[in-house]
Design a protein around this motif. Structure first.
Motif, PDB file in Angstrom:
ATOM      1  N   LEU A  25       0.829  -1.205   0.000  1.00  0.00           N
ATOM      2  CA  LEU A  25       0.000   0.000   0.000  1.00  0.00           C
ATOM      3  C   LEU A  25       0.867   1.260   0.000  1.00  0.00           C
ATOM      4  O   LEU A  25       0.528   2.270  -0.619  1.00  0.00           O
ATOM      5  CB  LEU A  25      -0.919  -0.017   1.228  1.00  0.00           C
ATOM      6  CG  LEU A  25      -1.892   1.155   1.407  1.00  0.00           C
ATOM      7  CD1 LEU A  25      -2.948   1.153   0.304  1.00  0.00           C
ATOM      8  CD2 LEU A  25      -2.566   1.083   2.769  1.00  0.00           C
ATOM      9  N   HIS A  26       2.020   1.183   0.693  1.00  0.00           N
ATOM     10  CA  HIS A  26       2.927   2.329   0.786  1.00  0.00           C
ATOM     11  C   HIS A  26       4.041   2.266  -0.263  1.00  0.00           C
ATOM     12  O   HIS A  26       5.043   2.980  -0.133  1.00  0.00           O
ATOM     13  CB  HIS A  26       3.527   2.396   2.188  1.00  0.00           C
ATOM     14  CG  HIS A  26       2.553   2.825   3.241  1.00  0.00           C
ATOM     15  ND1 HIS A  26       2.482   4.121   3.712  1.00  0.00           N
ATOM     16  CD2 HIS A  26       1.581   2.133   3.903  1.00  0.00           C
ATOM     17  CE1 HIS A  26       1.518   4.215   4.619  1.00  0.00           C
ATOM     18  NE2 HIS A  26       0.965   3.018   4.761  1.00  0.00           N
ATOM     19  N   ASN A  27       3.868   1.421  -1.267  1.00  0.00           N
ATOM     20  CA  ASN A  27       4.796   1.330  -2.409  1.00  0.00           C
ATOM     21  C   ASN A  27       6.174   0.791  -2.032  1.00  0.00           C
ATOM     22  O   ASN A  27       7.189   1.156  -2.623  1.00  0.00           O
ATOM     23  CB  ASN A  27       4.943   2.693  -3.100  1.00  0.00           C
ATOM     24  CG  ASN A  27       5.495   2.561  -4.515  1.00  0.00           C
ATOM     25  OD1 ASN A  27       5.198   1.597  -5.208  1.00  0.00           O
ATOM     26  ND2 ASN A  27       6.298   3.518  -4.937  1.00  0.00           N
ATOM     27  N   TYR A  28       6.224  -0.099  -1.036  1.00  0.00           N
ATOM     28  CA  TYR A  28       7.460  -0.805  -0.709  1.00  0.00           C
ATOM     29  C   TYR A  28       7.461  -2.153  -1.425  1.00  0.00           C
ATOM     30  O   TYR A  28       6.444  -2.849  -1.442  1.00  0.00           O
ATOM     31  CB  TYR A  28       7.596  -1.006   0.808  1.00  0.00           C
ATOM     32  CG  TYR A  28       8.118   0.217   1.519  1.00  0.00           C
ATOM     33  CD1 TYR A  28       9.428   0.268   1.978  1.00  0.00           C
ATOM     34  CD2 TYR A  28       7.300   1.327   1.716  1.00  0.00           C
ATOM     35  CE1 TYR A  28       9.911   1.406   2.631  1.00  0.00           C
ATOM     36  CE2 TYR A  28       7.773   2.460   2.350  1.00  0.00           C
ATOM     37  CZ  TYR A  28       9.082   2.496   2.801  1.00  0.00           C
ATOM     38  OH  TYR A  28       9.560   3.619   3.431  1.00  0.00           O
ATOM     39  N   SER A  29       8.602  -2.516  -2.003  1.00  0.00           N
ATOM     40  CA  SER A  29       8.724  -3.772  -2.749  1.00  0.00           C
ATOM     41  C   SER A  29       9.558  -4.768  -1.953  1.00  0.00           C
ATOM     42  O   SER A  29      10.575  -4.395  -1.352  1.00  0.00           O
ATOM     43  CB  SER A  29       9.390  -3.523  -4.105  1.00  0.00           C
ATOM     44  OG  SER A  29       8.633  -2.599  -4.861  1.00  0.00           O
ATOM     45  N   GLU A  30       9.139  -6.017  -2.002  1.00  0.00           N
ATOM     46  CA  GLU A  30       9.899  -7.057  -1.293  1.00  0.00           C
ATOM     47  C   GLU A  30      11.177  -7.375  -2.053  1.00  0.00           C
ATOM     48  O   GLU A  30      11.203  -7.414  -3.285  1.00  0.00           O
ATOM     49  CB  GLU A  30       9.056  -8.328  -1.133  1.00  0.00           C
ATOM     50  CG  GLU A  30       9.756  -9.389  -0.309  1.00  0.00           C
ATOM     51  CD  GLU A  30       8.931 -10.654  -0.101  1.00  0.00           C
ATOM     52  OE1 GLU A  30       9.408 -11.548   0.622  1.00  0.00           O
ATOM     53  OE2 GLU A  30       7.823 -10.749  -0.680  1.00  0.00           O
ATOM     54  N   ILE A  31      12.257  -7.623  -1.304  1.00  0.00           N
ATOM     55  CA  ILE A  31      13.531  -8.032  -1.866  1.00  0.00           C
ATOM     56  C   ILE A  31      14.042  -9.226  -1.065  1.00  0.00           C
ATOM     57  O   ILE A  31      13.810  -9.308   0.141  1.00  0.00           O
ATOM     58  CB  ILE A  31      14.548  -6.867  -1.841  1.00  0.00           C
ATOM     59  CG1 ILE A  31      15.860  -7.277  -2.522  1.00  0.00           C
ATOM     60  CG2 ILE A  31      14.798  -6.366  -0.427  1.00  0.00           C
ATOM     61  CD1 ILE A  31      16.819  -6.104  -2.733  1.00  0.00           C
ATOM     62  N   ARG A  32      14.701 -10.159  -1.743  1.00  0.00           N
ATOM     63  CA  ARG A  32      15.268 -11.332  -1.062  1.00  0.00           C
ATOM     64  C   ARG A  32      16.731 -11.447  -1.439  1.00  0.00           C
ATOM     65  O   ARG A  32      17.063 -11.615  -2.612  1.00  0.00           O
ATOM     66  CB  ARG A  32      14.497 -12.600  -1.446  1.00  0.00           C
ATOM     67  CG  ARG A  32      13.023 -12.510  -1.089  1.00  0.00           C
ATOM     68  CD  ARG A  32      12.268 -13.801  -1.325  1.00  0.00           C
ATOM     69  NE  ARG A  32      10.843 -13.622  -1.035  1.00  0.00           N
ATOM     70  CZ  ARG A  32       9.969 -14.608  -0.996  1.00  0.00           C
ATOM     71  NH1 ARG A  32      10.359 -15.863  -1.234  1.00  0.00           N
ATOM     72  NH2 ARG A  32       8.701 -14.362  -0.718  1.00  0.00           N
ATOM     73  N   ILE A  70      12.509  -3.100   6.996  1.00  0.00           N
ATOM     74  CA  ILE A  70      11.954  -2.088   6.093  1.00  0.00           C
ATOM     75  C   ILE A  70      13.045  -1.052   5.855  1.00  0.00           C
ATOM     76  O   ILE A  70      13.630  -0.540   6.812  1.00  0.00           O
ATOM     77  CB  ILE A  70      10.706  -1.408   6.696  1.00  0.00           C
ATOM     78  CG1 ILE A  70       9.707  -2.446   7.230  1.00  0.00           C
ATOM     79  CG2 ILE A  70      10.035  -0.497   5.669  1.00  0.00           C
ATOM     80  CD1 ILE A  70       8.572  -1.837   8.055  1.00  0.00           C
ATOM     81  N   GLU A  71      13.335  -0.733   4.588  1.00  0.00           N
ATOM     82  CA  GLU A  71      14.407   0.208   4.266  1.00  0.00           C
ATOM     83  C   GLU A  71      13.922   1.241   3.248  1.00  0.00           C
ATOM     84  O   GLU A  71      13.305   0.887   2.244  1.00  0.00           O
ATOM     85  CB  GLU A  71      15.625  -0.529   3.666  1.00  0.00           C
ATOM     86  CG  GLU A  71      16.084  -1.769   4.425  1.00  0.00           C
ATOM     87  CD  GLU A  71      16.821  -1.451   5.716  1.00  0.00           C
ATOM     88  OE1 GLU A  71      17.171  -0.265   5.930  1.00  0.00           O
ATOM     89  OE2 GLU A  71      17.055  -2.385   6.512  1.00  0.00           O
ATOM     90  N   HIS A  72      14.194   2.515   3.526  1.00  0.00           N
ATOM     91  CA  HIS A  72      13.914   3.600   2.586  1.00  0.00           C
ATOM     92  C   HIS A  72      15.251   4.241   2.232  1.00  0.00           C
ATOM     93  O   HIS A  72      15.887   4.880   3.070  1.00  0.00           O
ATOM     94  CB  HIS A  72      12.964   4.634   3.204  1.00  0.00           C
ATOM     95  CG  HIS A  72      12.512   5.687   2.237  1.00  0.00           C
ATOM     96  ND1 HIS A  72      11.207   6.103   2.143  1.00  0.00           N
ATOM     97  CD2 HIS A  72      13.182   6.414   1.298  1.00  0.00           C
ATOM     98  CE1 HIS A  72      11.095   7.028   1.204  1.00  0.00           C
ATOM     99  NE2 HIS A  72      12.294   7.238   0.688  1.00  0.00           N
ATOM    100  N   ILE A  73      15.678   4.060   0.990  1.00  0.00           N
ATOM    101  CA  ILE A  73      16.991   4.524   0.547  1.00  0.00           C
ATOM    102  C   ILE A  73      16.821   5.690  -0.418  1.00  0.00           C
ATOM    103  O   ILE A  73      15.983   5.633  -1.332  1.00  0.00           O
ATOM    104  CB  ILE A  73      17.774   3.364  -0.117  1.00  0.00           C
ATOM    105  CG1 ILE A  73      18.105   2.306   0.948  1.00  0.00           C
ATOM    106  CG2 ILE A  73      19.047   3.855  -0.797  1.00  0.00           C
ATOM    107  CD1 ILE A  73      18.625   1.015   0.393  1.00  0.00           C
ATOM    108  N   GLY A  74      17.630   6.766  -0.233  1.00  0.00           N
ATOM    109  CA  GLY A  74      17.642   7.835  -1.215  1.00  0.00           C
ATOM    110  C   GLY A  74      17.199   9.189  -0.727  1.00  0.00           C
ATOM    111  O   GLY A  74      17.166  10.142  -1.507  1.00  0.00           O
ATOM    112  N   SER A  75      16.846   9.331   0.561  1.00  0.00           N
ATOM    113  CA  SER A  75      16.362  10.624   1.053  1.00  0.00           C
ATOM    114  C   SER A  75      16.965  10.951   2.412  1.00  0.00           C
ATOM    115  O   SER A  75      17.077  10.079   3.273  1.00  0.00           O
ATOM    116  CB  SER A  75      14.828  10.623   1.164  1.00  0.00           C
ATOM    117  OG  SER A  75      14.375  11.816   1.766  1.00  0.00           O
ATOM    118  N   GLU A  76      17.331  12.228   2.596  1.00  0.00           N
ATOM    119  CA  GLU A  76      17.818  12.700   3.887  1.00  0.00           C
ATOM    120  C   GLU A  76      16.706  13.340   4.707  1.00  0.00           C
ATOM    121  O   GLU A  76      16.921  13.730   5.851  1.00  0.00           O
ATOM    122  CB  GLU A  76      18.942  13.729   3.682  1.00  0.00           C
ATOM    123  CG  GLU A  76      20.214  13.138   3.108  1.00  0.00           C
ATOM    124  CD  GLU A  76      21.316  14.180   2.967  1.00  0.00           C
ATOM    125  OE1 GLU A  76      21.001  15.381   3.093  1.00  0.00           O
ATOM    126  OE2 GLU A  76      22.465  13.782   2.737  1.00  0.00           O
TER     127      GLU A  76
END
Length: 419
Positions: free
Chosen positions: A31-38, A127-133
């Motif tokens: 819903l919050h536009n997070y994609s699963e990664i393995r 949960i990881e959000h990469i690219g913003s300060e």
């Protein structure tokens, strides 16, 4: 044969909670536009030495390292964030979009004393959000974790936050902290005495009662923060207030990994005893650059799944699988006919179970009840002869015979009514 100490089988009657947690996380994070990664569970040892830090407990005492047949130094991953950073670099995920919103769930490995809620093979949901300060992303991670815990009906917990500033600010603070603690060195526990020269910030996290008494009058890191760090932290607090997420500021809170900067947070629950952290995380401004990638900041967290499941075991409602039908066959021709029925049930996604052990009719009925079935689909000699199926409804305690050609339509109607 037994499991290796510190590992545990997750049995079929336990897996329902794991699946529920996964699908709740999938729904919320999608819903919050997070994609699963393995990512792989094995990584180059150098990844964690560079990323996590040489003077951390993970590197010094807890990692599972080995040399493989290609003479490479390999480590079973002890945590997930460094793996995500490595995946971003090696796959150049930042080329098309510098912002990456990712989540993962899987096993981690640390050589610790096994205890309740922490095994040597344990599991995390990260949960990881990469690219913003921007402080918005710090709060987004805390908010997502808070929302997930609420969805899972986790009992009362506390969000503790702190700012650990920049590397330069921490260097100044470390000097002040060591100068203070040196006066009380003999009163510190042995681990803390060792950390005075290796990783003094980790002393703040000591659970030793005498050490905690010494720390009561220790300097706080917020006294050494610059204007930008204070502004960042105040904005995080302001956003949390807007979201009505209760929190406390813990000036002694640090994280055990060297890559953190600025915001650090933990979610704790006192029911878990001394190891009371459900979730920990924070901002990492330099990790990706340290690992050889571009200078891209990130923020994230990891939830300890075993600890969380200990808390929600009594509050989460097990979803009863009342749409499952139990197939009972009597005789060779009935077994053959059952395969045609199985095809139809698969096509219509009607859940079923079948046992070809040729048990008695009554024993099969008992198995069906134990399996929480809605009803039994019975195929015997009479049903073969008349091209019918007998349905025994277990809760209603009655049975009826239906034409084989009408069975799917009939089942779907009754499933809808039962729901």
């Amino acid at each position: 044969m037994q499991t290796i100490r510190g590992t545990k089988d997750i049995l079929p009657d336990e897996i329902n909670q794991w699946q529920q947690l996964y699908f709740e996380a999938l729904e919320l994070l999608t819903l919050h536009n997070y994609s699963e990664i393995r990512t792989p569970i094995i990584e180059p040892t150098e990844l964690f030495i560079k990323g996590v830090g040489n003077d951390t407990d993970i590197i010094n005492k807890e990692m599972y390292n080995f040399v493989d047949q290609g003479k490479r130094n390999i480590t079973l991953r002890p945590e997930g964030t460094a793996c995500i950073a490595r995946a971003c670099i090696s796959n150049k995920l930042y080329v098309n979009n510098i912002t990456q919103k990712l989540w993962y769930m899987g096993p981690m490995f640390r050589y610790e004393r096994p205890q309740s809620g922490r095994q040597r093979q344990f599991h995390q949901l990260g949960i990881e959000h990469i690219g913003s300060e921007h402080p918005f992303t710090d709060v987004e991670i805390i908010n997502l974790t808070h929302n997930l815990l609420q969805k899972l009906q986790c009992p009362a917990y506390t969000v503790e936050i702190n700012s650990i500033g920049t590397q330069e600010e921490r260097k100044k603070y470390k000097i002040a902290l060591v100068n203070y603690l040196d006066k009380f060195k003999t009163e510190l526990d042995l681990d803390s005495q060792r950390r005075l020269t290796t990783n003094p910030l980790r002393i703040l996290d000591s659970k030793n009662i005498k050490t905690q008494l010494v720390l009561q009058n220790a300097p706080d890191i917020n006294q050494y923060l610059g204007t930008a760090s204070i502004k960042h932290f105040n904005t995080v607090c302001e956003y949390l207030n807007i979201l009505d997420i209760p929190y406390t500021i813990n000036n002694k809170l640090v994280r055990g990994l060297d890559y953190y900067s600025h915001t650090a947070f933990e979610i704790i629950n006192d029911q878990l005893g001394t190891k009371n952290t459900i979730c920990g995380g924070g901002r990492y401004s330099n990790l990706i650059k340290q690992l050889g990638g571009p200078n891209i900041p990130g923020v994230g967290c990891a939830i300890g799944i075993e600890r969380l499941l200990m808390l929600i075991k009594n509050t989460s409602k097990r979803k009863e699988n009342k749409n499952r039908f139990y197939l009972i066959t009597q005789g060779y021709e009935a077994d053959k006919k059952a395969w045609n029925l199985i095809k139809l049930l698969q096509q219509e996604k009607i859940k079923f179970n079948i046992d070809f052990n040729q048990d008695s009719f009554q024993k099969n009925i008992k198995k069906a009840i134990k399996n929480n079935a809605l009803g039994c689909l019975i195929i015997g000699p009479d049903e073969i002869k008349n091209s019918t199926i007998t349905i025994k409804w277990l809760e209603k305690n009655y049975q009826e015979t239906i034409s084989y050609n009408n069975i799917i339509k009939y089942l779907k109607q009754n499933i809808n009514q039962s729901n």
